[in-house]
Scaffold this active site. Structure first.
Site, PDB file in Angstrom:
ATOM      1  N   ASP A   1       0.859  -1.196   0.000  1.00 58.07           N
ATOM      2  CA  ASP A   1       0.000   0.000   0.000  1.00 58.07           C
ATOM      3  C   ASP A   1       0.894   1.246   0.000  1.00 58.07           C
ATOM      4  O   ASP A   1       2.103   1.157   0.163  1.00 58.07           O
ATOM      5  CB  ASP A   1      -0.964  -0.022   1.211  1.00 58.07           C
ATOM      6  CG  ASP A   1      -0.258   0.081   2.560  1.00 58.07           C
ATOM      7  OD1 ASP A   1      -0.495  -0.765   3.427  1.00 58.07           O
ATOM      8  OD2 ASP A   1       0.557   1.024   2.747  1.00 58.07           O
TER       9      ASP A   1
ATOM     10  N   HIS B   1       8.409  -5.750  -1.201  1.00 60.37           N
ATOM     11  CA  HIS B   1       7.454  -6.633  -1.891  1.00 60.37           C
ATOM     12  C   HIS B   1       6.746  -5.920  -3.023  1.00 60.37           C
ATOM     13  O   HIS B   1       5.728  -6.398  -3.521  1.00 60.37           O
ATOM     14  CB  HIS B   1       6.415  -7.188  -0.899  1.00 60.37           C
ATOM     15  CG  HIS B   1       6.996  -8.209   0.034  1.00 60.37           C
ATOM     16  ND1 HIS B   1       6.347  -8.656   1.156  1.00 60.37           N
ATOM     17  CD2 HIS B   1       8.189  -8.860   0.029  1.00 60.37           C
ATOM     18  CE1 HIS B   1       7.092  -9.552   1.782  1.00 60.37           C
ATOM     19  NE2 HIS B   1       8.222  -9.682   1.123  1.00 60.37           N
TER      20      HIS B   1
ATOM     21  N   CYS C   1       6.044  -4.655 -16.708  1.00 60.40           N
ATOM     22  CA  CYS C   1       5.729  -5.215 -18.027  1.00 60.40           C
ATOM     23  C   CYS C   1       6.429  -6.561 -18.196  1.00 60.40           C
ATOM     24  O   CYS C   1       7.638  -6.674 -17.996  1.00 60.40           O
ATOM     25  CB  CYS C   1       6.204  -4.253 -19.122  1.00 60.40           C
ATOM     26  SG  CYS C   1       5.862  -4.882 -20.790  1.00 60.40           S
TER      27      CYS C   1
ATOM     28  N   GLY D   1       4.297  -4.498  13.277  1.00 58.47           N
ATOM     29  CA  GLY D   1       3.097  -4.999  12.609  1.00 58.47           C
ATOM     30  C   GLY D   1       3.336  -6.108  11.620  1.00 58.47           C
ATOM     31  O   GLY D   1       2.710  -6.145  10.555  1.00 58.47           O
ATOM     32  N   THR D   2       4.219  -7.043  11.980  1.00 60.21           N
ATOM     33  CA  THR D   2       4.420  -8.187  11.091  1.00 60.21           C
ATOM     34  C   THR D   2       4.473  -9.475  11.906  1.00 60.21           C
ATOM     35  O   THR D   2       4.964  -9.502  13.025  1.00 60.21           O
ATOM     36  CB  THR D   2       5.690  -8.021  10.221  1.00 60.21           C
ATOM     37  OG1 THR D   2       5.831  -9.157   9.354  1.00 60.21           O
ATOM     38  CG2 THR D   2       6.946  -7.879  11.073  1.00 60.21           C
ATOM     39  N   SER D   3       3.951 -10.542  11.303  1.00 66.63           N
ATOM     40  CA  SER D   3       3.809 -11.810  12.038  1.00 66.63           C
ATOM     41  C   SER D   3       5.116 -12.595  12.075  1.00 66.63           C
ATOM     42  O   SER D   3       5.229 -13.592  12.767  1.00 66.63           O
ATOM     43  CB  SER D   3       2.723 -12.675  11.376  1.00 66.63           C
ATOM     44  OG  SER D   3       3.101 -12.937  10.018  1.00 66.63           O
TER      45      SER D   3
ATOM     46  N   LEU E   1       0.828  -6.128  17.716  1.00 68.10           N
ATOM     47  CA  LEU E   1      -0.378  -6.311  18.543  1.00 68.10           C
ATOM     48  C   LEU E   1      -0.195  -7.458  19.526  1.00 68.10           C
ATOM     49  O   LEU E   1      -0.690  -7.430  20.648  1.00 68.10           O
ATOM     50  CB  LEU E   1      -1.574  -6.591  17.624  1.00 68.10           C
ATOM     51  CG  LEU E   1      -2.967  -6.522  18.254  1.00 68.10           C
ATOM     52  CD1 LEU E   1      -3.229  -5.116  18.783  1.00 68.10           C
ATOM     53  CD2 LEU E   1      -4.050  -6.902  17.247  1.00 68.10           C
TER      54      LEU E   1
ATOM     55  N   ALA F   1      -0.521  -0.396  16.774  1.00 65.11           N
ATOM     56  CA  ALA F   1       0.555   0.441  16.214  1.00 65.11           C
ATOM     57  C   ALA F   1       0.233   1.929  16.363  1.00 65.11           C
ATOM     58  O   ALA F   1       1.119   2.740  16.672  1.00 65.11           O
ATOM     59  CB  ALA F   1       0.753   0.089  14.744  1.00 65.11           C
TER      60      ALA F   1
HETATM   61  N1  APR Z   1      -1.178  -2.866  15.443  1.00 64.36           N
HETATM   62  C1  APR Z   1      -0.036  -3.592  15.471  1.00 64.36           C
HETATM   63  N2  APR Z   1       0.064  -4.855  14.975  1.00 64.36           N
HETATM   64  C2  APR Z   1      -1.045  -5.377  14.422  1.00 64.36           C
HETATM   65  C3  APR Z   1      -2.278  -4.687  14.371  1.00 64.36           C
HETATM   66  C4  APR Z   1      -2.310  -3.368  14.904  1.00 64.36           C
HETATM   67  N3  APR Z   1      -3.437  -2.624  14.890  1.00 64.36           N
HETATM   68  N4  APR Z   1      -3.201  -5.503  13.780  1.00 64.36           N
HETATM   69  C5  APR Z   1      -2.560  -6.649  13.478  1.00 64.36           C
HETATM   70  N5  APR Z   1      -1.279  -6.590  13.874  1.00 64.36           N
HETATM   71  C6  APR Z   1      -0.237  -7.612  13.729  1.00 64.36           C
HETATM   72  C7  APR Z   1      -0.744  -9.025  13.876  1.00 64.36           C
HETATM   73  O1  APR Z   1      -0.680  -9.425  15.234  1.00 64.36           O
HETATM   74  C8  APR Z   1       0.268  -9.805  13.012  1.00 64.36           C
HETATM   75  O2  APR Z   1       1.377 -10.202  13.796  1.00 64.36           O
HETATM   76  O3  APR Z   1       0.251  -7.507  12.414  1.00 64.36           O
HETATM   77  C9  APR Z   1       0.726  -8.781  11.976  1.00 64.36           C
HETATM   78  C10 APR Z   1       0.180  -9.057  10.592  1.00 64.36           C
HETATM   79  O4  APR Z   1       0.733 -10.266  10.153  1.00 64.36           O
HETATM   80  P1  APR Z   1       0.417 -10.761   8.669  1.00 64.36           P
HETATM   81  O5  APR Z   1      -1.045 -10.660   8.424  1.00 64.36           O
HETATM   82  O6  APR Z   1       1.110 -12.069   8.517  1.00 64.36           O
HETATM   83  O7  APR Z   1       1.112  -9.669   7.720  1.00 64.36           O
HETATM   84  P2  APR Z   1       2.651  -9.546   7.373  1.00 64.36           P
HETATM   85  O8  APR Z   1       3.489  -9.985   8.519  1.00 64.36           O
HETATM   86  O9  APR Z   1       2.848  -8.167   6.852  1.00 64.36           O
HETATM   87  O10 APR Z   1       2.816 -10.607   6.167  1.00 64.36           O
HETATM   88  C11 APR Z   1       4.093 -10.667   5.550  1.00 64.36           C
HETATM   89  O11 APR Z   1       3.221 -12.174   3.898  1.00 64.36           O
HETATM   90  O12 APR Z   1       1.564 -12.791   2.465  1.00 64.36           O
HETATM   91  C12 APR Z   1       2.783 -12.174   2.547  1.00 64.36           C
HETATM   92  O13 APR Z   1       3.563 -10.560   1.042  1.00 64.36           O
HETATM   93  C13 APR Z   1       2.680 -10.735   2.102  1.00 64.36           C
HETATM   94  O14 APR Z   1       3.934  -8.852   2.896  1.00 64.36           O
HETATM   95  C14 APR Z   1       3.126  -9.947   3.319  1.00 64.36           C
HETATM   96  C15 APR Z   1       3.940 -10.967   4.090  1.00 64.36           C
END
Ligand code: APR
Length: 233
Positions: free
Chosen positions: A94, A109, A117, A175-177, A202, A219
């Site tokens: 985004d 990503h 293209c 904010g990433t899993s 979170l 966040a």
């Molecule tokens: N504030 C902070 N953290 C948050 C919030 C919030 N409001 N809401 C959700 N989260 C956390 C969740 O607890 C989770 O750990 O954000 C994380 C989102 O994890 P994913 O949905 O797995 O997203 P992400 O980690 O960005 O995925 C990585 O996977 O599918 C691919 O390319 C895609 O870039 C993506 C990559």
């Protein structure tokens, strides 16, 4: 918070959640509604290009109805006021970091607002639906795909990222899993160079054990608090 000179930040879908953009793996997330192999792999694109182009057209169109949140704006403030080196790497496709004021964002990503293209491999800004099969502005072929890194493809600018991870004194994951590599391994790269590592999420991520400090919360609340601490030194 101690004084830092070189900070690397990695953000994931969680930083955009409070703006109304679905994450991938939370309840109701994107991967509950779409099979990754159908919409986020080269094989899925070859099998059913319209399904994939429509999926990304919808995600790009949804950007028009969301706004950056306090976390995006806090990172833009950090970029503007922090006197050391800062690299902001995002897994997100985004444009909310940019719309929140960040000027230098590394989209490892790719981005929804860019097209690639498949004929001439040139990138171009995208502001029309890919389903309309727009012509590549460079070679005129109607062969544009989303400029998004799919599973099985190499993320962008990895050399630049690893160079920064090898010299930073603080790595912050927001904010990433921690479910997808190579991004999930960045914390270990930073640890190996002796950096402090901080997780702002979170809930504990899959890589929480690698962080010297973890703070859990939304966040929109914990990122501005952390930025304030860093800038107050
Ligand atoms: N504030 C902070 N953290 C948050 C919030 C919030 N409001 N809401 C959700 N989260 C956390 C969740 O607890 C989770 O750990 O954000 C994380 C989102 O994890 P994913 O949905 O797995 O997203 P992400 O980690 O960005 O995925 C990585 O996977 O599918 C691919 O390319 C895609 O870039 C993506 C990559």
């Amino acid at each position: 918070m101690a004084k830092f000179e070189r900070i690397v930040i990695l953000t994931g879908a969680g930083i955009s959640a409070e703006s109304g953009i679905d994450t991938f793996r939370d309840a109701g997330g994107l991967w509950e509604r779409h099979r990754v192999e159908d919409v986020a792999t080269p094989e899925g694109f070859a099998r059913n290009p319209d399904l994939v182009l429509g999926f990304y057209d919808a995600r790009r169109a949804a950007l028009e109805s969301v706004e950056p949140n306090a976390a995006h704006r806090a990172l833009a403030r950090l970029e503007a006021e922090f006197t050391g080196d800062l690299l902001l790497v995002t897994q997100n496709v985004d444009n909310l970091h940019e719309r929140g004021g960040s000027k230098d964002v590394l989209h490892m990503h790719g981005e929804l607002s860019s097209a690639l293209c498949t004929s001439c491999e040139m990138r171009s800004p995208l502001d029309v639906p890919l389903l309309d099969r727009p012509k590549c502005p460079v070679c005129q072929a109607p062969t544009l795909r989303p400029d998004v890194v799919w599973f099985g493809e190499m993320p962008y600018r990895m050399e630049r990222i690893y160079e920064a991870l090898g010299t930073c004194d603080l790595f912050v994951s927001i904010g990433t899993s921690g479910a997808v590599y190579p991004a999930a391994g960045f914390v270990q790269e930073a640890l190996m160079n002796g950096a402090r590592t901080l997780e702002l999420n979170l809930e504990p991520s899959e890589g929480s054990r690698f962080f010297t400090e973890s703070r859990h919360g939304r966040a929109g609340e914990i990122v501005p608090q952390w930025v304030e601490e860093v800038l107050e030194g």
